[in-house]
Design a protein around this motif. Structure first.
Motif, mmCIF file in Angstrom:
data_model
loop_
_atom_site.group_PDB
_atom_site.id
_atom_site.type_symbol
_atom_site.label_atom_id
_atom_site.label_comp_id
_atom_site.label_asym_id
_atom_site.label_seq_id
_atom_site.Cartn_x
_atom_site.Cartn_y
_atom_site.Cartn_z
ATOM 1 N N HIS A 1 4.626 1.606 -0.858
ATOM 2 C CA HIS A 1 4.344 0.504 0.046
ATOM 3 C C HIS A 1 3.375 -0.455 -0.643
ATOM 4 O O HIS A 1 2.268 -0.051 -1.027
ATOM 5 C CB HIS A 1 3.745 1.008 1.363
ATOM 6 C CG HIS A 1 4.769 1.555 2.302
ATOM 7 N ND1 HIS A 1 5.113 2.902 2.342
ATOM 8 C CD2 HIS A 1 5.558 0.932 3.241
ATOM 9 C CE1 HIS A 1 6.040 3.097 3.261
ATOM 10 N NE2 HIS A 1 6.334 1.913 3.822
ATOM 11 N N VAL A 2 3.772 -1.671 -0.785
ATOM 12 C CA VAL A 2 2.953 -2.656 -1.487
ATOM 13 C C VAL A 2 2.778 -3.877 -0.607
ATOM 14 O O VAL A 2 3.628 -4.196 0.243
ATOM 15 C CB VAL A 2 3.579 -3.056 -2.831
ATOM 16 C CG1 VAL A 2 3.665 -1.866 -3.765
ATOM 17 C CG2 VAL A 2 4.962 -3.679 -2.625
ATOM 18 N N ARG A 3 1.667 -4.577 -0.781
ATOM 19 C CA ARG A 3 1.403 -5.819 -0.059
ATOM 20 C C ARG A 3 2.164 -6.934 -0.761
ATOM 21 O O ARG A 3 2.012 -7.130 -1.973
ATOM 22 C CB ARG A 3 -0.090 -6.114 -0.052
ATOM 23 C CG ARG A 3 -0.461 -7.358 0.748
ATOM 24 C CD ARG A 3 -1.937 -7.653 0.663
ATOM 25 N NE ARG A 3 -2.739 -6.564 1.209
ATOM 26 C CZ ARG A 3 -4.066 -6.544 1.189
ATOM 27 N NH1 ARG A 3 -4.723 -7.553 0.623
ATOM 28 N NH2 ARG A 3 -4.718 -5.518 1.699
ATOM 29 N N VAL A 4 2.966 -7.646 -0.013
ATOM 30 C CA VAL A 4 3.815 -8.677 -0.622
ATOM 31 C C VAL A 4 3.415 -10.079 -0.204
ATOM 32 O O VAL A 4 4.101 -11.039 -0.549
ATOM 33 C CB VAL A 4 5.295 -8.421 -0.252
ATOM 34 C CG1 VAL A 4 5.795 -7.126 -0.869
ATOM 35 C CG2 VAL A 4 5.475 -8.413 1.250
ATOM 36 N N SER A 5 2.306 -10.207 0.492
ATOM 37 C CA SER A 5 1.852 -11.532 0.909
ATOM 38 C C SER A 5 0.358 -11.647 0.675
ATOM 39 O O SER A 5 -0.401 -10.720 1.005
ATOM 40 C CB SER A 5 2.187 -11.776 2.388
ATOM 41 O OG SER A 5 1.653 -13.024 2.810
ATOM 42 N N ALA A 6 -0.048 -12.768 0.132
ATOM 43 C CA ALA A 6 -1.470 -12.983 -0.094
ATOM 44 C C ALA A 6 -2.212 -13.224 1.202
ATOM 45 O O ALA A 6 -3.434 -13.055 1.278
ATOM 46 C CB ALA A 6 -1.684 -14.159 -1.049
ATOM 47 N N GLU A 7 -1.471 -13.636 2.250
ATOM 48 C CA GLU A 7 -2.075 -13.877 3.553
ATOM 49 C C GLU A 7 -1.643 -12.770 4.506
ATOM 50 O O GLU A 7 -0.460 -12.435 4.609
ATOM 51 C CB GLU A 7 -1.633 -15.235 4.095
ATOM 52 C CG GLU A 7 -2.043 -16.409 3.203
ATOM 53 C CD GLU A 7 -1.538 -17.725 3.748
ATOM 54 O OE1 GLU A 7 -0.826 -17.688 4.783
ATOM 55 O OE2 GLU A 7 -1.840 -18.773 3.136
ATOM 56 N N GLY A 8 -2.577 -12.197 5.228
ATOM 57 C CA GLY A 8 -2.263 -11.102 6.136
ATOM 58 C C GLY A 8 -2.095 -9.797 5.380
ATOM 59 O O GLY A 8 -2.533 -9.640 4.238
ATOM 60 N N ASN A 9 -1.412 -8.845 6.014
ATOM 61 C CA ASN A 9 -1.284 -7.515 5.424
ATOM 62 C C ASN A 9 0.175 -7.075 5.423
ATOM 63 O O ASN A 9 0.490 -5.911 5.689
ATOM 64 C CB ASN A 9 -2.147 -6.517 6.203
ATOM 65 C CG ASN A 9 -2.377 -5.244 5.427
ATOM 66 O OD1 ASN A 9 -2.300 -5.234 4.203
ATOM 67 N ND2 ASN A 9 -2.635 -4.156 6.135
ATOM 68 N N ARG A 10 1.070 -8.021 5.208
ATOM 69 C CA ARG A 10 2.495 -7.714 5.207
ATOM 70 C C ARG A 10 2.821 -6.786 4.046
ATOM 71 O O ARG A 10 2.454 -7.055 2.907
ATOM 72 C CB ARG A 10 3.297 -9.010 5.097
ATOM 73 C CG ARG A 10 4.802 -8.797 5.114
ATOM 74 C CD ARG A 10 5.496 -10.110 4.854
ATOM 75 N NE ARG A 10 6.929 -9.932 4.665
ATOM 76 C CZ ARG A 10 7.755 -10.836 4.164
ATOM 77 N NH1 ARG A 10 7.245 -12.020 3.789
ATOM 78 N NH2 ARG A 10 9.038 -10.605 4.041
#
Length: 681
Positions: free
Chosen positions: A603-612
């Motif tokens: 599981h990786v974070r794919v958005s610099a904004e928020g925690n998507r």
């Protein structure tokens, strides 16, 4: 003239019988009167014994000891070296007399040795050492290859060998005999005619260079190992032993340099001189001060005489007149050479201050150098305008002019007389004035001791070494990139899988994708040379890739193929190569498909904004980033240009519904998606 008048009166009472006898008698009486005339016409002080000449003085020293070491060179040749000279002199097997004197330009060494021999009256080998070199040697009444020995020492030894080593070499040649000495002298003359021997000692600037180089190596080598190895490995994370080996090698290189440098750069002294004792450093000052207490003009007995009797008398008379003048006082004149090897390191002001301290009286202290002819004047306690003495003394008086330069005595007698006139005309002050205390001369022990290796320029060297390592790594990386680019153009070869996570761009250009797709596809095609190999997953990957370019690998390099399709071709071709090499090829890095094969999902974070977040297959470097710095994953995502949005780039899986969107689901799903799109079952 009392004696003359008496003789004439006595002669007047005699009545000669004829003119001839009268004239003869008068002539006889006149001759008798001449001694009385000269006796009364000579100044009183001329009746004193004549001053001891330089040669006579040196002969007296050799009569006391066959080795005379001057007290004027304590920094280079302290008087404690006399026993060492004596020990070496015995090896000649001849009566040997050694004079160690300051170097003086006006001295004729052979003439001086001859005069000393005449006054000493002893046959033997006479050696003159000026400063640190054997300058002259002459044999009187004995057979010795003196000239050949001097030649050998002057040619074979470096200029900084020192007086003891020079004299030791001289003695060795004397012991060889005339024939061998002559041959050795000729060989030395031929060998070193155009090139001098290498220096035996280094100076402070050389030590600074050594320190600077040590600093550069101490940081440059270890950092270069770390940076170049990281560049060479470029993501080979599957070898932890290698990870530890490289830092260990860098640390070992730093330790080796730190321990080896003091062994290689082992010099500790800048000359052959041994440290003098305090007594040796003060011997000359005490000698001059003692002489000035007896006579206001002290002429160094080891130096050539620059004042004749008439000039000396004139100077004494002027000094007496100045002492009686209003605001005047004592004048002390030291005719002593000032050399860098002396206790005052050639500083006339320091020498005058030291002599003044020993004499203990106020007055004007004049230091006149009989060798170079300079005159320095210092006021200590008289009511004289010191500023006038400092600024208004003409250079022709203190330094001399062309006439003084050409004269052997530098016209010191004439110039000292002009100096006394200048002192007479110097304005008087209400209160006594004195020169400020001069700065101390460098300590003799420190002067010949080199600074520690890990000091001075060592610290700047550390910074330069670090910069050099970075520069070297950059140059190597640039040169490697250029060479690889040229090689790829001539013979395209796919990059190793381990380097892909570090070389693959996140925002690739279309030209990069075209070149890489063609290279990967042709490399995979080249593997399938045997028809029997056309089975299994590797063939499926190649077949799907060819479908994307209509079966023509060359179409990958032509315009018209969109970036997403080119990336899909690259992914399929690389998956096929991985399958053929036995490497896991089921997954491709979902963060950036150009990173090549992957082994795990994360599981990786794919958005610099928020925690998507998304569950994506990841390569090893992306997995490490996801664990250590989750916020770094969005910056590693592959972004491709969206034709509908102009130059705007989006993550590859958000762009279209093309085959590339199937990458996060695995290579098998990507193959199926390609076939579905192409209508192939």
């Amino acid at each position: 003239m009392r004696a003359v008048r008496t003789n004439h009166a006595w002669a007047a009472r005699i009545r000669p019988r004829n003119n001839g006898r009268t004239r003869a008698l008068r002539l006889l009486l006149a001759l008798c009167a001449l001694p009385a005339v000269f006796a009364t016409a000579t100044p009183a002080h001329a009746a004193d014994p004549a001053p001891v000449t330089r040669a006579a003085y040196l002969a007296d020293r050799l009569r006391e000891n066959p080795v005379h070491v001057t007290d004027q060179l304590p920094r280079e040749v302290p008087r404690s070296t006399a026993p060492d000279f004596a020990r070496l002199a015995k090896k000649t097997g001849l009566p040997t007399y050694v004079l160690v004197l300051p170097m003086q330009s006006s001295t004729d060494g052979k003439q001086l040795l001859g005069a000393v021999h005449d006054r000493l009256g002893r046959d033997g080998l006479y050696v003159l050492i000026e400063g640190t070199d054997v300058a002259e040697a002459t044999a009187y009444g004995v057979r010795a290859p003196a000239d050949a020995a001097v030649t050998v020492t002057q040619y074979e030894l470096a200029y900084d060998a020192g007086p003891l080593l020079s004299f030791e070499r001289f003695v060795d040649v004397i012991a060889q005999g005339e024939e061998k000495a002559a041959s050795r002298a000729e060989a030395a003359r031929e060998k070193y005619r155009d090139e001098e021997p290498a220096e035996m000692y280094i100076g402070p600037s050389d030590r600074q260079n050594q320190s600077f180089l040590t600093g550069i190596l101490l940081t440059g080598v270890p950092l270069s190992i770390l940076l170049l190895s990281a560049f060479a490995r470029r993501g080979r994370t599957g070898k932890p032993a290698l990870r530890l080996l490289v830092p260990g090698a860098a640390l070992l290189s730093a330790a080796v340099i730190a321990l080896t440098a003091p062994v290689v750069f082992d010099e500790t002294k800048s000359s052959a001189a041994r440290p003098p004792t305090p007594a040796e450093m003060s011997a000359r000052v005490e000698r001059v001060a003692a002489g000035l207490k007896q006579d206001p003009v002290y002429a160094d007995p080891e130096s050539p005489r620059v004042l004749d009797a008439r000039q000396l008398d004139r100077l004494h008379e002027r000094i007496r007149e100045f002492r009686r003048s209003d605001g005047g006082g004592p004048v002390y004149v030291s005719l002593v050479p000032q050399t860098p090897e002396s206790e005052s390191a050639g500083d006339a002001e320091l020498f005058a201050a030291a002599v003044h301290a020993k004499v203990g009286g106020e007055g004007v202290y004049v230091v006149a150098d009989p060798d170079d002819g300079t005159i320095d004047v210092y006021n200590h306690g008289l009511r004289l305008d010191s500023t006038h003495l400092l600024l208004d003394l003409p250079d022709s008086l203190t330094l001399g002019d062309s006439r003084a330069d050409e004269a052997d005595d530098h016209l010191l007698g004439e110039r000292l007389d002009r100096l006394m006139t200048f002192l007479d005309e110097t304005p008087r002050t209400d209160r006594p004035q004195s020169e400020p205390a001069p700065a101390a001369a460098p300590r003799a022990a420190d002067e010949n001791t080199l600074p520690a290796l890990y000091s001075t320029d060592f610290w700047p060297g550390l910074l330069v070494g670090a910069f050099a390592a970075l520069l070297l790594s950059g140059l190597v990386a640039g040169a490697t990139w250029i060479v690889r680019s040229l090689l790829r153009r001539r013979s395209p070869v796919p990059e190793p899988f381990d380097s892909l996570p570090f070389t693959a761009p996140t925002e690739p250009s279309t030209s990069y994708l075209r070149h890489t797709a063609f290279t990967e596809l042709t490399a995979l095609i080249a593997v399938f040379t045997d028809p029997d190999d056309r089975d299994g997953r590797a063939w499926d990957h190649l077949d799907a890739a060819l479908l994307l370019v209509d079966g023509d690998p060359g179409r990958a390099r032509q315009p018209g193929v969109d970036p997403a399709t080119l990336v899909a071709v690259i992914v399929l071709a690389r998956a096929g190569r991985a399958a053929l090499t036995g490497r896991a090829a089921n997954l491709c890095c979902g963060v950036n498909p150009l990173h090549g094969p992957a082994e795990h999902r994360h599981h990786v974070r794919v958005s610099a904004e928020g925690n998507r977040r998304r569950l994506l297959p990841v390569c090893a470097p992306c997995r490490d980033t996801a664990v250590a710095e989750p916020g770094g994953i969005p910056g590693r995502l592959l972004k491709l240009p969206d034709p509908a949005l102009g130059n705007t780039r989006l993550p590859y899986y958000d762009m279209t519904d093309g085959p590339l969107t199937a990458v996060p689901d695995g290579i098998g799903r990507l193959v199926d998606k390609v076939r579905e799109t192409a209508g192939v079952h």
